[in-house]
Design a protein around this motif. Structure first.
Motif, mmCIF file in Angstrom:
data_model
loop_
_atom_site.group_PDB
_atom_site.id
_atom_site.type_symbol
_atom_site.label_atom_id
_atom_site.label_comp_id
_atom_site.label_asym_id
_atom_site.label_seq_id
_atom_site.Cartn_x
_atom_site.Cartn_y
_atom_site.Cartn_z
ATOM 1 N N ARG A 238 14.995 -9.103 42.096
ATOM 2 C CA ARG A 238 15.178 -9.976 43.217
ATOM 3 C C ARG A 238 14.068 -10.820 43.544
ATOM 4 N N ALA A 239 13.063 -10.541 43.218
ATOM 5 C CA ALA A 239 11.772 -11.632 43.503
ATOM 6 C C ALA A 239 11.773 -12.620 42.367
ATOM 7 N N GLY A 240 12.581 -12.613 41.407
ATOM 8 C CA GLY A 240 12.637 -13.649 40.518
ATOM 9 C C GLY A 240 11.910 -13.427 39.493
ATOM 10 N N LEU A 241 11.153 -12.271 39.128
ATOM 11 C CA LEU A 241 10.106 -12.369 37.898
ATOM 12 C C LEU A 241 10.756 -12.761 36.824
ATOM 13 N N ALA A 242 10.232 -12.996 35.733
ATOM 14 C CA ALA A 242 10.521 -13.112 34.430
ATOM 15 C C ALA A 242 10.786 -11.925 33.648
ATOM 16 N N GLY A 243 10.265 -10.937 33.937
ATOM 17 C CA GLY A 243 10.265 -9.473 33.288
ATOM 18 C C GLY A 243 9.076 -8.704 33.428
ATOM 19 N N ILE A 244 9.061 -7.559 32.704
ATOM 20 C CA ILE A 244 8.013 -6.640 32.684
ATOM 21 C C ILE A 244 7.534 -6.224 31.528
ATOM 22 N N VAL A 245 6.170 -5.951 31.252
ATOM 23 C CA VAL A 245 5.589 -5.520 29.852
ATOM 24 C C VAL A 245 4.679 -4.419 30.564
ATOM 25 N N ILE A 246 5.120 -3.161 29.638
ATOM 26 C CA ILE A 246 4.691 -1.866 30.120
ATOM 27 C C ILE A 246 3.686 -1.506 28.699
ATOM 28 N N GLY A 247 2.408 -1.430 28.889
ATOM 29 C CA GLY A 247 1.592 -1.201 27.835
ATOM 30 C C GLY A 247 1.769 0.193 27.201
ATOM 31 N N ASP A 248 1.559 0.456 25.997
ATOM 32 C CA ASP A 248 1.728 1.798 25.290
ATOM 33 C C ASP A 248 0.540 2.510 25.452
ATOM 34 N N HIS A 249 0.181 3.051 26.688
ATOM 35 C CA HIS A 249 -0.979 3.620 27.076
ATOM 36 C C HIS A 249 -0.556 5.080 27.836
ATOM 37 N N GLU A 250 -1.639 6.088 27.542
ATOM 38 C CA GLU A 250 -1.306 7.158 28.162
ATOM 39 C C GLU A 250 -0.983 7.212 29.500
ATOM 40 N N THR A 251 -1.575 6.295 30.564
ATOM 41 C CA THR A 251 -1.268 6.220 31.906
ATOM 42 C C THR A 251 0.010 6.145 32.142
ATOM 43 N N ALA A 252 0.812 5.400 31.119
ATOM 44 C CA ALA A 252 2.266 4.922 31.511
ATOM 45 C C ALA A 252 3.198 5.974 31.598
ATOM 46 N N ILE B 258 12.871 -1.974 39.019
ATOM 47 C CA ILE B 258 13.563 -3.083 38.273
ATOM 48 C C ILE B 258 14.360 -4.058 39.188
ATOM 49 N N ALA B 259 15.037 -3.308 40.182
ATOM 50 C CA ALA B 259 15.733 -3.993 41.195
ATOM 51 C C ALA B 259 14.825 -5.139 42.130
ATOM 52 N N HIS B 260 13.825 -4.503 42.382
ATOM 53 C CA HIS B 260 12.736 -5.542 43.236
ATOM 54 C C HIS B 260 12.345 -6.455 42.561
ATOM 55 N N LEU B 261 11.785 -6.177 41.168
ATOM 56 C CA LEU B 261 11.141 -7.277 40.459
ATOM 57 C C LEU B 261 12.447 -8.499 40.156
ATOM 58 N N GLU C 80 7.002 7.880 31.215
ATOM 59 C CA GLU C 80 8.005 7.723 30.036
ATOM 60 C C GLU C 80 9.078 6.862 30.920
ATOM 61 N N VAL C 81 9.478 5.815 30.153
ATOM 62 C CA VAL C 81 10.677 5.020 30.789
ATOM 63 C C VAL C 81 12.056 5.860 30.826
ATOM 64 N N SER C 82 12.611 5.926 31.770
ATOM 65 C CA SER C 82 13.725 6.474 31.919
ATOM 66 C C SER C 82 14.894 5.864 31.436
ATOM 67 N N ASP C 83 16.068 6.546 31.084
ATOM 68 C CA ASP C 83 17.244 5.795 30.838
ATOM 69 C C ASP C 83 17.757 5.247 31.952
ATOM 70 N N ALA C 84 17.500 5.684 33.404
ATOM 71 C CA ALA C 84 17.901 5.108 34.480
ATOM 72 C C ALA C 84 17.490 3.576 34.667
ATOM 73 N N MET C 85 16.263 3.589 34.165
ATOM 74 C CA MET C 85 15.427 2.407 34.143
ATOM 75 C C MET C 85 15.974 1.262 33.091
ATOM 76 N N LYS C 86 16.170 1.618 32.063
ATOM 77 C CA LYS C 86 16.677 0.876 31.080
ATOM 78 C C LYS C 86 18.354 0.499 31.448
ATOM 79 N N THR C 87 18.964 1.332 31.925
ATOM 80 C CA THR C 87 20.095 0.936 32.493
ATOM 81 C C THR C 87 20.228 -0.212 33.360
ATOM 82 N N GLU C 88 19.518 -0.083 34.469
ATOM 83 C CA GLU C 88 19.339 -1.037 35.449
ATOM 84 C C GLU C 88 18.817 -2.264 35.013
ATOM 85 N N ALA C 89 17.998 -2.333 33.985
ATOM 86 C CA ALA C 89 17.479 -3.504 33.296
ATOM 87 C C ALA C 89 18.562 -4.035 32.451
#
Length: 469
Positions: A78-92, A73-76, A94-103
């Motif tokens: 800093r690079a100025g991206l608009a956001g990230i979309v993660i598909g609800d797919h078996e390869t994904a 999340i921090a790298h994205l 689990e989104v951690s609380d740490a990831m959500k907190t950083e976002a």
């Protein structure tokens, strides 16, 4: 849709119910502009997407651990991206609380896409919404290449590109750390701008520094082409600088064997030897860097080398500029006295080498050659006193510290520079002797490994003894 029809935001995409997008975190960033949506499963996706672009992934590029997700999340962001979309797919993962907190902390949109929605549908929607922006982008790109083909030189090129894109631009040569191309506004500290750095993959290692207004970054599409244009321009400047260095080295070699320096005066910009020159000595390992730096800075100097040392021929009028460059690099340099005859190049180089040798013990970066003529035999008390004063300097003082160092030096000379015998005579440990000898060299500016310096010290010792001090 956003009331400004030409600008699409992350919130606009979330509000389209058929996309099945839901916000997991980073709600404060839903107003971020979206210029493009791109699917990427490579590691470090921020290297492949640019500002205002939406990353879509089924999870292959998302780390499984908490710290890795947080860093993503921090790298994205800093690079100025608009956001990230993660598909609800078996390869994904689990989104951690740490990831959500950083976002949430960064206001970086973290979205979940329903599994039934192909990413291509979202990408086409974004492309259609931003088509007018793309037209403008293509026009800007056309102008970039028009400038690249018509600019008279590198300085004009970087200045016109900076004006077109409303940014500050600098290209830094990685070997020397110097700007080989820079726009006038690149160093303007009166305007608040964000700095971004990008490596340039030309033939010579360089780095592009972009200073942008916080809300007006160059998008990834234009940035790719800008880097390519400046890579070529930077290579051209560097090749020219290295070619000038080769010419200066050839001219230095010629000066050692000819008496007419007229062929090399163009490189010296009119500074002929009869107007005074000095030779500087420095480690040969730094010759390539110093040669390129001197060419970039347009210094009228010549370079040469011999075994482990490099030498630089410098007009007297340019000594201060060269010294400033050397100190900026933290490079030790020894300087000869001033000469006016090109036939004195070899003795001048010898003086510079002698001066450089004294820096090994002083901890300083610059040393001037100090000529201390010493008579082999002193014919009077006055001459003996002059020898002692000129060679021993402050070691001839009666102070306790000077007396201790002088006594150590004389014992060292009496014992033919044998450490064991000297330490035994003085009743001290070898480490103490080593420390004292280093201090002696630093105080005198002489080297105890130089035959010439040892000869001067021995005669000064004899003069001290003969004068009965």
């Amino acid at each position: 849709m956003n009331e400004r029809a030409t600008i699409l935001t992350v919130d606009d995409l979330v509000s389209v119910s058929s996309f099945g997008l839901s916000s997991l975190a980073g709600g404060d960033g839903l107003t971020r502009e979206v210029l493009w949506a791109h699917s990427c499963e490579l590691r470090s996706p921020e290297q492949w997407l640019g500002p205002h672009e939406l990353l879509m992934t089924v999870g292959h590029c998302v780390p499984h651990d908490d710290e890795g997700q947080k860093d993503l999340i921090a790298h994205l962001d800093r690079a100025g991206l608009a956001g990230i979309v993660i598909g609800d797919h078996e390869t994904a993962p689990e989104v951690s609380d740490a990831m959500k907190t950083e976002a949430d902390t960064r206001g970086f949109p973290l979205l979940l896409a329903a599994s039934r929605i192909p990413f291509a549908v979202i990408a086409r929607h974004v492309a259609a919404a931003s088509s007018s922006d793309r037209v403008q982008q293509v026009l800007t790109l056309s102008k970039v290449y028009q400038i690249a083909t018509s600019a008279a030189d590198g300085a004009t090129l970087v200045e016109e590109l900076a004006t077109l894109l409303n940014v500050g631009l600098s290209v830094v040569d990685c070997l020397t750390g110097l700007d080989v191309l820079t726009s006038r506004g690149a160093a303007d500290s009166t305007v608040s701008r964000r700095e971004r750095r990008f490596p340039l993959s030309g033939d010579h290692r360089a780095e592009l520094l972009v200073r942008e207004h916080p809300n007006e970054p160059i998008d990834g599409f234009l940035l790719i082409h800008l880097r390519k244009v400046l890579e070529t321009a930077a290579d051209r400047v560097t090749v020219t600088a290295d070619h000038r260095t080769e010419l200066s080295e050839r001219a230095y070699r010629d000066l050692r064997s000819v008496t007419d320096p007229s062929e090399v005066t163009p490189l010296l910009q009119g500074h002929t030897p009869d107007r005074g020159y000095r030779i500087l000595a420095f480690p040969e390992t730094e010759r390539r860097k110093i040669g390129r730096a001197a060419a970039v800075l347009d210094l009228p100097v010549l370079l040469g080398s011999e075994e482990l040392l490099a030498f630089m021929y410098v007009p007297v009028a340019e000594i201060d500029r060269v010294r400033s460059m050397a100190e900026d690099f933290g490079l030790p340099m020894g300087a000869s006295s001033t000469f006016e005859d090109v036939r004195d190049l070899r003795p001048a180089a010898h003086e510079a080498q002698r001066a450089l040798e004294t820096l090994r013990f002083s901890g300083q970066l610059w040393a001037e050659f100090d000529s201390r003529p010493v008579s082999v035999l002193a014919r009077s008390e006055r001459e003996m006193a002059a020898i002692v004063d000129s060679v021993l300097g402050e070691l001839g003082d009666p102070s306790p510290s000077s007396t201790k160092l002088r006594t150590t030096l004389f014992a060292y000379l009496r014992n033919d520079r044998k450490w064991q015998e000297t330490a035994f005579e003085l009743g001290i440990h070898r480490q103490s002797l080593s420390y004292r000898l280093q201090r002696i060299q630093a105080v005198l500016g002489l080297s105890l490994s130089s035959s010439a310096d040892i000869a001067s010290l021995w005669i000064a010792y004899q003069a001290w003894e003969a004068s009965g001090r």
